[in-house]
Design an enzyme around this catalytic site. Structure first.
Site, PDB file in Angstrom:
ATOM      1  N   THR A 169      36.832  10.840 -48.757  1.00  0.00           N
ATOM      2  CA  THR A 169      37.522  12.114 -48.965  1.00  0.00           C
ATOM      3  C   THR A 169      37.396  12.491 -50.440  1.00  0.00           C
ATOM      4  O   THR A 169      37.422  11.620 -51.305  1.00  0.00           O
ATOM      5  CB  THR A 169      39.010  11.938 -48.592  1.00  0.00           C
ATOM      6  OG1 THR A 169      39.091  11.698 -47.197  1.00  0.00           O
ATOM      7  CG2 THR A 169      39.843  13.161 -48.953  1.00  0.00           C
ATOM      8  N   GLY A 199      43.867  14.594 -40.188  1.00  0.00           N
ATOM      9  CA  GLY A 199      44.432  13.648 -41.143  1.00  0.00           C
ATOM     10  C   GLY A 199      45.354  14.331 -42.135  1.00  0.00           C
ATOM     11  O   GLY A 199      45.864  15.433 -41.901  1.00  0.00           O
ATOM     12  N   ASP A 200      45.559  13.678 -43.249  1.00  0.00           N
ATOM     13  CA  ASP A 200      46.488  14.180 -44.276  1.00  0.00           C
ATOM     14  C   ASP A 200      45.904  15.335 -45.101  1.00  0.00           C
ATOM     15  O   ASP A 200      46.659  16.165 -45.634  1.00  0.00           O
ATOM     16  CB  ASP A 200      46.866  13.049 -45.237  1.00  0.00           C
ATOM     17  CG  ASP A 200      45.626  12.464 -45.924  1.00  0.00           C
ATOM     18  OD1 ASP A 200      44.748  11.935 -45.203  1.00  0.00           O
ATOM     19  OD2 ASP A 200      45.514  12.562 -47.164  1.00  0.00           O
TER      20      ASP A 200
HETATM   21  N1  GLY Z   1      42.406  10.877 -45.866  1.00  0.00           N
HETATM   22  C1  GLY Z   1      41.508  11.486 -44.986  1.00  0.00           C
HETATM   23  C2  GLY Z   1      41.792  11.316 -43.572  1.00  0.00           C
HETATM   24  O1  GLY Z   1      42.412  10.343 -43.166  1.00  0.00           O
HETATM   25  O2  GLY Z   1      41.398  12.144 -42.796  1.00  0.00           O
END
Ligand code: GLY
Length: 301
Positions: A169, A199-200
């Site tokens: 990421t 995701g986050d």
């Molecule tokens: N941090 C990126 C995801 O888990 O999608």
């Protein structure tokens, strides 16, 4: 005072991939820095730096992203203006090379914050953002990984984060000459993810947050854990409520990620003085930063 920090993921980056990560974060840093040095906005610096990393197949963002269980690329991204608290995000978007630009356009040209899937593509087309084929985003390395994962009986992205599966990421946080802090994050998510998994990174407060009166944060790591501790806003709240410096707050956030949900990941943070800090609990994290108080870039993997 101007300041800029970028990251290119936190994981067990193998020795033979360190150079590619260094080159990738350095190039992103320089693009953003040039914009800030020329009096440009923090939003422009964040968007352009992230676009560079989305175009670089080293990272799990844009072209080169992980492939989902259906053999498709679905992208998540978000961006936030810390002065207005306006923000924009896309989740599970396909056929887009630069999801961070769609996120910025949502922030600036719509009343919405987060658009998903086909709605996000429709919005992109309406606003003149080019689309592409799924195959244009897939690189051979990720096609091979996907094929291997189809024959593997059990695969958990959570376990993969403890090993050598990439978590590339990307993200950036900038402070511009007008005192605006902006933050953004972009990702292809986790390898072989369930279609529609989010995701986050596109969730404001989880993967990204900015408040020009406090600071800005971009996260990387295992999204399912980061969401549970609302990591980006947790770091910001800790700075605001305790008066802690950004290094202490970054460490607090990563310790909380570990202690509450056994999560792995990393954060980059800037405060209102443009002080950069980084914390991570993975073996390595690719990052680069510069402030107007420094004579040279700092590049670390
Ligand atoms: N941090 C990126 C995801 O888990 O999608």
């Amino acid at each position: 005072m101007i300041s800029f920090i970028v990251h290119g993921g936190a994981w067990n980056i193998p020795n033979d991939m360190i150079d590619a990560h260094r080159v990738g974060v350095t190039s992103a840093l320089r693009i953003g820095w040039k914009i800030l040095e020329g009096g440009g906005s923090a939003i422009d610096a964040v968007e352009q730096a992230i676009r560079t990393m989305e175009e670089n197949p080293t990272f799990d963002a844009g072209r080169g992203s992980f492939v989902n269980a259906m053999g498709e690329i679905e992208l998540d991204a978000s961006i936030m203006n810390g002065t207005t608290l306006r923000c924009g995000a896309v989740a599970s978007v396909q056929n887009i090379r630069n999801p961070i630009t769609v996120a910025r356009t949502i922030m600036e040209k719509s009343e919405n914050v987060l658009l998903t899937g086909l709605g996000a593509v429709r919005f992109a087309k309406e606003n003149g953002i080019p689309t592409c084929k799924n195959d244009d985003l897939i690189v051979g390395r990720e096609l091979q990984r996907w094929k291997q994962l189809q024959v593997q009986k059990r695969f958990s992205a959570k376990d993969a984060f403890k090993g050598t599966v990439p978590s590339d990421t990307v993200g950036a946080v900038a402070l511009d000459a007008n005192g605006m802090i902006a933050a953004g994050t972009s990702t292809g998510g986790t390898p072989n993810k369930y279609p529609g998994r989010v995701g986050d990174s596109p969730l404001i407060g989880c993967g990204t947050y900015a408040d020009s009166g406090i600071g800005g944060v971009s996260c990387t790591g295992y999204g399912e854990a980061i969401i549970k501790v609302v990591l980006a806003k947790t770091v910001i709240d800790y700075m605001e409520m305790t008066g802690a410096d950004c290094a202490t707050a970054a460490t607090y956030g990563i310790n909380r990620l570990k202690s509450k949900v056994d999560g792995l990941g990393g954060v980059i943070v800037l405060d209102t003085q443009g002080r950069p800090s980084v914390a991570f609990n993975t073996p390595r994290m690719a990052r680069a930063y510069r402030t107007s108080a420094m004579n040279a870039d700092v590049i670390e993997v």
